[in-house]
Scaffold this active site. Sequence first.
Site, PDB file in Angstrom:
ATOM      1  N   ASP A 141      35.405  46.364  37.258  1.00  0.00           N
ATOM      2  CA  ASP A 141      34.875  45.303  36.406  1.00  0.00           C
ATOM      3  C   ASP A 141      33.350  45.303  36.456  1.00  0.00           C
ATOM      4  OD1 ASP A 141      34.691  42.525  35.118  1.00  0.00           O
ATOM      5  OD2 ASP A 141      36.853  42.807  35.275  1.00  0.00           O
ATOM      6  N   ASP A 150      34.766  32.091  48.667  1.00  0.00           N
ATOM      7  CA  ASP A 150      36.177  32.396  48.478  1.00  0.00           C
ATOM      8  C   ASP A 150      36.433  33.892  48.279  1.00  0.00           C
ATOM      9  OD1 ASP A 150      38.124  30.551  48.849  1.00  0.00           O
ATOM     10  OD2 ASP A 150      38.354  29.978  46.755  1.00  0.00           O
ATOM     11  N   ASP A 160      29.335  50.941  42.895  1.00  0.00           N
ATOM     12  CA  ASP A 160      28.775  50.622  41.581  1.00  0.00           C
ATOM     13  C   ASP A 160      28.662  51.921  40.785  1.00  0.00           C
ATOM     14  OD1 ASP A 160      27.285  49.995  39.363  1.00  0.00           O
ATOM     15  OD2 ASP A 160      25.735  48.890  40.445  1.00  0.00           O
ATOM     16  N   HIS A 178      31.841  38.280  34.874  1.00  0.00           N
ATOM     17  CA  HIS A 178      33.246  38.488  34.517  1.00  0.00           C
ATOM     18  C   HIS A 178      34.050  38.964  35.713  1.00  0.00           C
ATOM     19  CE1 HIS A 178      36.572  40.875  32.603  1.00  0.00           C
ATOM     20  NE2 HIS A 178      36.542  39.926  31.692  1.00  0.00           N
ATOM     21  N   ASN A 192      42.254  28.585  52.968  1.00  0.00           N
ATOM     22  CA  ASN A 192      41.047  28.488  53.800  1.00  0.00           C
ATOM     23  C   ASN A 192      40.343  27.156  53.628  1.00  0.00           C
ATOM     24  OD1 ASN A 192      40.060  28.889  51.217  1.00  0.00           O
ATOM     25  ND2 ASN A 192      38.382  30.246  51.858  1.00  0.00           N
ATOM     26  N   ASP A 306      53.449  45.165  27.885  1.00  0.00           N
ATOM     27  CA  ASP A 306      54.613  45.144  28.765  1.00  0.00           C
ATOM     28  C   ASP A 306      55.037  43.748  29.198  1.00  0.00           C
ATOM     29  OD1 ASP A 306      54.993  48.071  29.059  1.00  0.00           O
ATOM     30  OD2 ASP A 306      52.980  47.957  29.905  1.00  0.00           O
ATOM     31  N   SER A 329      41.833  39.092  30.166  1.00  0.00           N
ATOM     32  CA  SER A 329      41.104  39.490  31.373  1.00  0.00           C
ATOM     33  C   SER A 329      41.515  38.666  32.578  1.00  0.00           C
ATOM     34  CB  SER A 329      39.593  39.341  31.166  1.00  0.00           C
ATOM     35  OG  SER A 329      39.075  40.396  30.404  1.00  0.00           O
TER      36      SER A 329
END
Length: 550
Positions: A141, A150, A160, A178, A192, A306, A329
Amino acid sequence: MILSKKVGACLILGLVAAYSQAQSSEYAKNEVLVKFKGTLSAASNYATVANRSIRATTLRVLPQIVVHKIKVPTGMSVPDAVAYYKRLSYVEYVEPNYIRRPFYTPNDPRIGQQYAIDRIRAREAWDLTKGSSSVIIAIIDSGIDLNHEDLKDKLVPGWDFSSNDSDPSWEPGFGGDHGVHVSGCAAAHTDNGKGVVAPGFNCLIMPLKIFPNSFAENSAAAMMFAADNGAKVINMSYGGYSESITERNAVNYAWNRGLVLLAAAGNDGITNKHYPSAFENVIAVGATNSADLRAGFSNYGPDWVDVGSPGEDIMSTIPGGYGNATGTSMASPVAAGVVGLLWSFAAPGTTNVEIRAALENTTDPISNGGFAKGRINAFRALQTLDPGPPNVSDPVAVSVWSGAAGNGSVADLLGSDGNSYDVTTSETSLGQVGGAVIDFAFTGNTSNLREANFFIESNSASGASGQLYFWDYTTSKYVLIKAFASRPSGTSREKIQLSLNLTKYVSGGNLRAAVRAIGPHRLPRRWATGPFDFKIGFVSIETREIRTPD
């Protein structure tokens, strides 16, 4: 990441749609991807000759699939370069280096935070497994927030591919955040006391950045990096409407190494095939909404999309905080998190074919359809992988099949207690042979089996081999099932996998097996002065049926 504000949603939706519709003609303006025939060495020689003729330059090689990224000379268009390389007899294929862009559609929240978790029955799934840190989900991504509360404790080293360095951090700009949101959808740190939960729970994240310089070549390289560096799942929340052979080869490379790949189906509400999601070895994921319907923006088509997955108003991580976003996404990484759970729960030896089947064949129907299957259900998918307790069939009678009289009884076959049923071998045309017939009271079903195994502990002379037969009640003959190791000493238990259709071997609840040990004549005649004993210390048959998910 754009938060769920109405004005922003309208603007970004139009922007994404524009990018989507233009995708078919978007590619690097001075690059092509060429696969030369032959080995990596031969391909390098071919590339040198071909490039020299037009003064082109190889910028990069994808060695796993022998593809060269080539910079074409100034003044030559990409279509002209494609035509030139295509004419060469030693070129397998050539294509533009298509641009890849992320897809998402921000919108206003419609219901409470993270409705998707209950929609896919994740809480019930977590009762079976909370995932495993040994399962890595690769997120290809736009990078990740390495310091997010988190996410920071869930990361393994990534890369990268846009800047070609080891820092996959997100950057401001189109699609920049994104990847932060997508990563949280799959496997944000759960339980957590902070932020959001995610289906993948304890699974880890491998951030692989391909934006903003996103092309089919970077996409392919990231897939293969994931496959080569321990990932079990790949999520690709991006794509376009041009099919790249290079990407397809990379998909197949990862699939053939046992990974499960998922990709967003696209956000244009059309049936056009979208790549990489439309490749055969990728699970194409469309989006559903809080009403459990196919979202209006989601691409669809039962011939290529699918499954569906919640993708509208999905709460997840954004740089420094949390926010809602909408799009396929988001749907794809939610499904990828479920696949992470499946890998965590699966028995050793489970294949990616079985994991994919578990996800796709346990979906819940959606009334407006549009996908080959329905909306994913994590709990039902896990249930199909849960073997449950086995049906155990114990022996009820034993007798000599070949060799001299046996010594012992069926009680000696019921446990690993040091006792055994012994058959003294005799001379035959095969060599020294000893065998026993063992009758079982077969329990369970003979059809719809998930697993069937025959277990035996036995000892015989060094160099001898064991054989297992079943009596076929339809032909009234013994059928050789498989050879097994009968060891000179010890209590090693051999597991013999059986056919999943045992119907012809069972009649009236009875199954008859025959086992024997053979010391062939070609072996040294160490038994010429006398026979050897074939000792059987334990036998059992275990079967497990395919579970019908709740």
